[in-house]
Design an enzyme around this catalytic site. Structure first.
Site, mmCIF file in Angstrom:
data_model
loop_
_atom_site.group_PDB
_atom_site.id
_atom_site.type_symbol
_atom_site.label_atom_id
_atom_site.label_comp_id
_atom_site.label_asym_id
_atom_site.label_seq_id
_atom_site.Cartn_x
_atom_site.Cartn_y
_atom_site.Cartn_z
ATOM 1 N N HIS A 1 3.290 3.838 12.707
ATOM 2 C CA HIS A 1 2.009 4.525 13.032
ATOM 3 C C HIS A 1 2.604 5.758 14.085
ATOM 4 O O HIS A 1 1.710 6.327 14.858
ATOM 5 C CB HIS A 1 1.012 3.687 13.941
ATOM 6 C CG HIS A 1 0.191 3.027 12.797
ATOM 7 N ND1 HIS A 1 -1.182 2.492 13.241
ATOM 8 C CD2 HIS A 1 0.416 2.449 11.560
ATOM 9 C CE1 HIS A 1 -1.470 1.779 12.152
ATOM 10 N NE2 HIS A 1 -0.350 1.553 11.397
ATOM 11 N N GLU B 1 -5.052 1.991 2.326
ATOM 12 C CA GLU B 1 -5.294 0.713 3.406
ATOM 13 C C GLU B 1 -5.302 1.225 4.797
ATOM 14 O O GLU B 1 -6.075 0.344 5.437
ATOM 15 C CB GLU B 1 -3.732 -0.239 2.972
ATOM 16 C CG GLU B 1 -3.890 -1.552 3.770
ATOM 17 C CD GLU B 1 -3.305 -1.222 5.262
ATOM 18 O OE1 GLU B 1 -3.627 -2.264 6.251
ATOM 19 O OE2 GLU B 1 -2.752 -0.351 5.807
ATOM 20 N N GLU B 2 -4.701 2.147 5.081
ATOM 21 C CA GLU B 2 -4.764 2.560 6.454
ATOM 22 C C GLU B 2 -5.986 2.877 7.033
ATOM 23 O O GLU B 2 -6.340 2.911 8.217
ATOM 24 C CB GLU B 2 -3.489 3.447 6.834
ATOM 25 C CG GLU B 2 -2.131 3.354 6.484
ATOM 26 C CD GLU B 2 -1.414 2.294 7.695
ATOM 27 O OE1 GLU B 2 -2.446 1.904 8.385
ATOM 28 O OE2 GLU B 2 -0.492 1.906 7.750
ATOM 29 N N ASP C 1 3.521 -6.051 3.836
ATOM 30 C CA ASP C 1 3.330 -4.973 4.739
ATOM 31 C C ASP C 1 3.947 -5.189 6.020
ATOM 32 O O ASP C 1 3.071 -5.311 7.165
ATOM 33 C CB ASP C 1 1.945 -4.631 4.811
ATOM 34 C CG ASP C 1 1.543 -3.303 5.558
ATOM 35 O OD1 ASP C 1 2.536 -2.471 5.884
ATOM 36 O OD2 ASP C 1 0.327 -3.039 5.823
ATOM 37 N N HIS D 1 0.757 -1.277 -0.132
ATOM 38 C CA HIS D 1 0.053 0.043 0.068
ATOM 39 C C HIS D 1 1.027 1.170 0.148
ATOM 40 O O HIS D 1 1.963 1.227 0.799
ATOM 41 C CB HIS D 1 -1.308 0.048 1.045
ATOM 42 C CG HIS D 1 -0.351 0.029 2.381
ATOM 43 N ND1 HIS D 1 -0.171 1.365 3.122
ATOM 44 C CD2 HIS D 1 -0.281 -0.817 3.580
ATOM 45 C CE1 HIS D 1 0.111 1.272 4.477
ATOM 46 N NE2 HIS D 1 0.335 -0.119 4.712
ATOM 47 N N ASP E 1 5.931 1.881 6.956
ATOM 48 C CA ASP E 1 4.587 1.309 6.731
ATOM 49 C C ASP E 1 4.218 2.231 5.829
ATOM 50 O O ASP E 1 3.341 3.346 6.358
ATOM 51 C CB ASP E 1 3.825 1.369 7.997
ATOM 52 C CG ASP E 1 2.326 0.683 8.065
ATOM 53 O OD1 ASP E 1 1.915 0.076 7.213
ATOM 54 O OD2 ASP E 1 1.682 0.892 9.129
#
Length: 468
Positions: A430, A335-336, A363, A289, A301
């Site tokens: 994140h 995606e997130e 991922d 992603h 990420d």
């Protein structure tokens, strides 16, 4: 999309396996191509250089943002440079933007009158805002959703709920980081709904991460009820502080979160095809992603995943390889914060999904790859066993049967999921610490090599793998 799965059942060496090896579709010439492909990918820096630009010069890529659009254009240009057939398929994405984020304890046991304690806080993706000036309310600490069952009817009314279940670092360091994540992620996704039902004014979460450096970890919240309350995360250290202070009496917080939910925007999945020589209608996907959270720059990420896809594409095209099936290199959007890139792809390609053979979705950061898991049926798993002879040269010969499905499983499309050392993956993802300096070049190269070998192998053997 459920990308990271629990794995079980090591492959056993059986008489069937021996027979499968004797009748192997992996001809000597194909095995030689795969070995050369592995070495080409594992020595390349193309993905690393791509990722440096994506992370440092484009930056974080929230869906709907100018950076996300710049990333779409950048990865499209890189795929075109490799001579692939490239197109951008529109995706409708939520457009959520972060605002002011501030929290402080204004009253607590033993505190000096007029003094406050700063709390490190961030909004969860999709959160609604507090009033612009914020609000002040007592904090109620719970360790999980189950604790709500024993509370008095008005125990949470007008209060800020803090979910303070810790991420199990020992479990993560034992090799089960994803399992540790699954233990607590329900509270992030669903906690605000339950708190809202009981009259709470806001929901806060102890950050989900394996390293405590007073960082707040974001992630998505999914609202399901009519009443929506602000949702955020605070650092693990501050969660512990509030719990300790609360043992002596009431703790009161002033909370300001001012994100905005803007009208939906249009972005794109980027698709780049290397057409198959014999079965061009049959598709093997290798993907990651392209979007990311905005506290850091999304290097791990999942910029690293896109870099691996690109490096695999570069290795295959540089060798002028001709797979039997089409290899589709794909960068997903959103995606997130909702998964709309996957959803719209499945809807747009519904009529063709019967000709989708397998999907490799990446991922997992840049830890050392250990092998792969697949939900392909047992005869096909055995058929792929010759790949272990190649992958073991880079320490990635582990093969397992996966026990969970994906969005693609509903259509009978087999998955091949990288098994990677993710013991430290949740340290930075994140958070503001997800930056290019955390990327491991060797790990990126090793993963790109394994992924390239898997994609080209499944696209080049005559028997088509399947889930049944």
């Amino acid at each position: 999309m459920n990308k990271r799965r629990l794995f079980s059942v090591l492959f056993a060496v059986t008489p069937f396996a021996c027979a499968a090896q004797q009748q192997s579709p992996f001809t000597p010439s194909l095995m030689e191509e795969l070995r050369e492909l592995q070495q080409t990918a594992i020595t390349s820096r193309s993905g690393y250089d791509f990722l440096e630009h994506l992370s440092d010069e484009i930056g974080p890529r929230l869906p709907g943002s100018p950076q996300a659009q710049a990333a779409v254009e950048y990865v499209s240009a890189e795929f075109k440079r490799l001579g692939l057939e490239v197109r951008k398929e529109p995706v409708t994405v939520p457009h959520w933007v972060r605002g002011e984020e501030r929290a402080e304890l204004v009253k607590f046991p033993g505190g000096t009158e007029g003094l406050t304690q700063k709390i490190v806080v961030t909004a969860l993706g999709g959160s609604v805002p507090t009033p612009s000036e914020g609000f002040t309310a007592p904090v109620v600490v719970v360790n999980g959703l189950e604790q709500f069952d024993g509370l008095a009817p008005d125990a949470l009314k007008g209060k800020i709920v803090l979910f303070n279940q810790a991420f199990d670092v020992q479990l993560a360091q034992a090799g089960f980081a994803h399992e540790a994540y699954l233990q607590v992620v329900r509270q992030r996704v669903l906690g605000a709904n339950r708190a809202a039902e009981l009259g709470a004014s806001a929901s806060l979460l102890r950050s989900i991460g394996s390293a405590n450096f007073r960082l707040a970890h974001t992630g998505s919240v999914i609202y399901s009820g009519e009443r929506k309350i602000p949702a955020g995360a605070i650092s693990a250290e501050d969660a512990d502080l509030i719990e300790r202070l609360g043992r002596g009496g009431a703790v009161t917080m002033h909370l300001v979160l001012t994100p905005q939910v803007l009208p939906e925007a249009t972005s794109a999945n980027v698709i780049a095809d290397l057409k198959g020589s014999r079965f061009p209608e049959q598709v093997v996907i290798i993907s990651a992603h392209l979007d990311s959270w905005d506290l850091g720059t999304g290097a791990l990420d999942d910029g690293a995943g896109v870099a691996m896809v690109l490096q695999a594409a570069q290795a295959i095209t540089s060798m002028h390889l001709k797979p039997l099936r089409t290899i589709r290199f794909l960068a997903w959007m959103n995606e997130e914060n909702g998964g709309s890139g996957y959803i719209e792809y499945l809807e747009r390609h519904k009529a063709e999904l019967g000709n989708h053979v397998a999907v490799i979705d990446i991922d997992v950061g840049t830890g050392h790859p250990l092998g792969y898991a697949t939900d392909a049926a047992e005869p096909y798993r055995q058929m792929l066993r010759p790949l272990s002879a190649i992958l073991q040269t880079q320490g990635a010969a582990l093969t397992r049967a996966s026990s969970e499905g994906t969005d693609f499983s509903d259509y009978g499309i087999a998955s091949l999921d990288p098994i990677v050392d993710i013991r430290n993956l949740y340290d930075a993802t994140h958070t503001a610490a997800d930056t290019f300096d955390k990327v491991d070049l060797k790990g990126l190269q090793e993963n790109a090599a394994m992924d390239a070998v898997l994609a080209y192998a499944v696209a080049s053997i005559e028997p088509r793998i399947a889930m049944k």
